[in-house]
Write a protein that holds these residues in place. Structure first.
Motif, PDB file in Angstrom:
ATOM      1  N   UNK A  29       1.136  -1.829  -0.189  1.00  0.00           N
ATOM      2  CA  UNK A  29      -0.002   0.228   0.442  1.00  0.00           C
ATOM      3  C   UNK A  29       1.397   1.103   0.094  1.00  0.00           C
ATOM      4  N   UNK A  30       1.808   0.998   0.795  1.00  0.00           N
ATOM      5  CA  UNK A  30       2.904   2.219   0.802  1.00  0.00           C
ATOM      6  C   UNK A  30       3.244   2.612  -0.470  1.00  0.00           C
ATOM      7  N   UNK A  31       4.086   1.196  -1.225  1.00  0.00           N
ATOM      8  CA  UNK A  31       4.498   1.546  -2.231  1.00  0.00           C
ATOM      9  C   UNK A  31       3.845   2.010  -3.431  1.00  0.00           C
ATOM     10  N   UNK A  32       2.824   1.623  -3.724  1.00  0.00           N
ATOM     11  CA  UNK A  32       1.917   2.262  -4.452  1.00  0.00           C
ATOM     12  C   UNK A  32       1.321   3.627  -4.374  1.00  0.00           C
ATOM     13  N   UNK A  33       1.512   3.861  -2.591  1.00  0.00           N
ATOM     14  CA  UNK A  33       1.288   5.559  -2.919  1.00  0.00           C
ATOM     15  C   UNK A  33       2.646   6.333  -3.541  1.00  0.00           C
ATOM     16  N   UNK A  36       2.611   5.949  -7.072  1.00  0.00           N
ATOM     17  CA  UNK A  36       1.586   7.118  -7.462  1.00  0.00           C
ATOM     18  C   UNK A  36       2.002   8.221  -8.177  1.00  0.00           C
ATOM     19  N   UNK A  37       2.934   8.841  -6.924  1.00  0.00           N
ATOM     20  CA  UNK A  37       3.194   9.990  -6.300  1.00  0.00           C
ATOM     21  C   UNK A  37       4.121  10.458  -7.915  1.00  0.00           C
ATOM     22  N   UNK A  38       5.102   9.527  -8.231  1.00  0.00           N
ATOM     23  CA  UNK A  38       5.789   9.431  -9.108  1.00  0.00           C
ATOM     24  C   UNK A  38       5.465   9.489 -10.528  1.00  0.00           C
ATOM     25  N   UNK A  39       3.628   9.184 -10.807  1.00  0.00           N
ATOM     26  CA  UNK A  39       3.282   8.858 -12.083  1.00  0.00           C
ATOM     27  C   UNK A  39       3.673   8.057 -12.901  1.00  0.00           C
ATOM     28  N   UNK A  40       3.847   7.104 -12.193  1.00  0.00           N
ATOM     29  CA  UNK A  40       3.396   5.252 -12.742  1.00  0.00           C
ATOM     30  C   UNK A  40       2.450   5.042 -12.317  1.00  0.00           C
ATOM     31  N   UNK A  41       1.188   4.997 -11.180  1.00  0.00           N
ATOM     32  CA  UNK A  41       0.927   4.110 -11.025  1.00  0.00           C
ATOM     33  C   UNK A  41      -0.583   5.326 -11.087  1.00  0.00           C
ATOM     34  N   UNK A  70       6.959  -1.857 -11.461  1.00  0.00           N
ATOM     35  CA  UNK A  70       5.954  -3.505 -10.879  1.00  0.00           C
ATOM     36  C   UNK A  70       6.985  -4.172 -10.262  1.00  0.00           C
ATOM     37  N   UNK A  71       8.121  -4.234 -10.463  1.00  0.00           N
ATOM     38  CA  UNK A  71       9.551  -5.012 -10.060  1.00  0.00           C
ATOM     39  C   UNK A  71       9.683  -4.646  -8.229  1.00  0.00           C
ATOM     40  N   UNK A  72       9.738  -3.323  -8.430  1.00  0.00           N
ATOM     41  CA  UNK A  72      10.080  -2.901  -6.903  1.00  0.00           C
ATOM     42  C   UNK A  72       8.677  -2.570  -5.863  1.00  0.00           C
ATOM     43  N   UNK A  73       7.540  -3.443  -5.904  1.00  0.00           N
ATOM     44  CA  UNK A  73       6.498  -3.565  -5.494  1.00  0.00           C
ATOM     45  C   UNK A  73       6.798  -5.082  -4.349  1.00  0.00           C
ATOM     46  N   UNK A  74       6.398  -4.829  -2.707  1.00  0.00           N
ATOM     47  CA  UNK A  74       6.834  -5.709  -1.755  1.00  0.00           C
ATOM     48  C   UNK A  74       5.693  -7.731  -2.497  1.00  0.00           C
ATOM     49  N   UNK A  75       5.604  -7.213  -3.005  1.00  0.00           N
ATOM     50  CA  UNK A  75       3.946  -8.445  -3.479  1.00  0.00           C
ATOM     51  C   UNK A  75       5.059  -9.073  -4.703  1.00  0.00           C
ATOM     52  N   UNK A  76       5.129  -8.314  -5.573  1.00  0.00           N
ATOM     53  CA  UNK A  76       5.838  -8.541  -6.504  1.00  0.00           C
ATOM     54  C   UNK A  76       6.269 -10.004  -7.331  1.00  0.00           C
ATOM     55  N   UNK A  77       7.102 -10.520  -6.496  1.00  0.00           N
ATOM     56  CA  UNK A  77       7.539 -12.144  -5.896  1.00  0.00           C
ATOM     57  C   UNK A  77       6.366 -13.294  -5.848  1.00  0.00           C
TER      58      UNK A  77
END
Length: 97
Positions: A29-33, A36-41, A70-77
């Motif tokens: 959730x933190x990484x998604x925010x 989004x702030x970086x303009x990717x999501x 996507x690769x930076x998401x904690x659930x990515x693996x």
């Protein structure tokens, strides 16, 4: 920047400690925010009753999308991703220019 429709399905490996799952979901959730702030999501949805997400993402190319975003998401693996490049439609009511 290019836009992509991304379908993400998360499958938690059997036997995973529930505390680890909770920690990763919180970090997700933190990484998604941040993304989004970086303009990717740009947008993210979860179909009713399903354990997958559908989102609109932005990146220079698919490599950057997969590696930096996507690769930076904690659930990515634990995720599988279906990535579809998008282009503007001439009849898009939200089209600029």
């Amino acid at each position: 920047m290019n836009e992509y429709l991304v379908e993400l399905t998360t499958t938690v490996p059997e036997g995973t400690d529930p505390a680890e799952v909770d920690a990763r979901r919180t970090a997700e959730s933190v990484r998604a925010r941040e993304l989004a702030a970086q303009g990717h999501l740009l947008r993210l949805w979860r179909p009713v009753g399903e354990l997958r997400s559908i989102g609109v993402w932005r990146a220079e190319d698919e490599s950057e999308l997969r590696e930096a975003a996507l690769g930076s998401l904690p659930l990515w693996p634990w995720m599988t991703a279906v990535v579809t490049p998008l282009q503007s439609h001439p009849s898009d009511p939200g089209r600029v220019g």
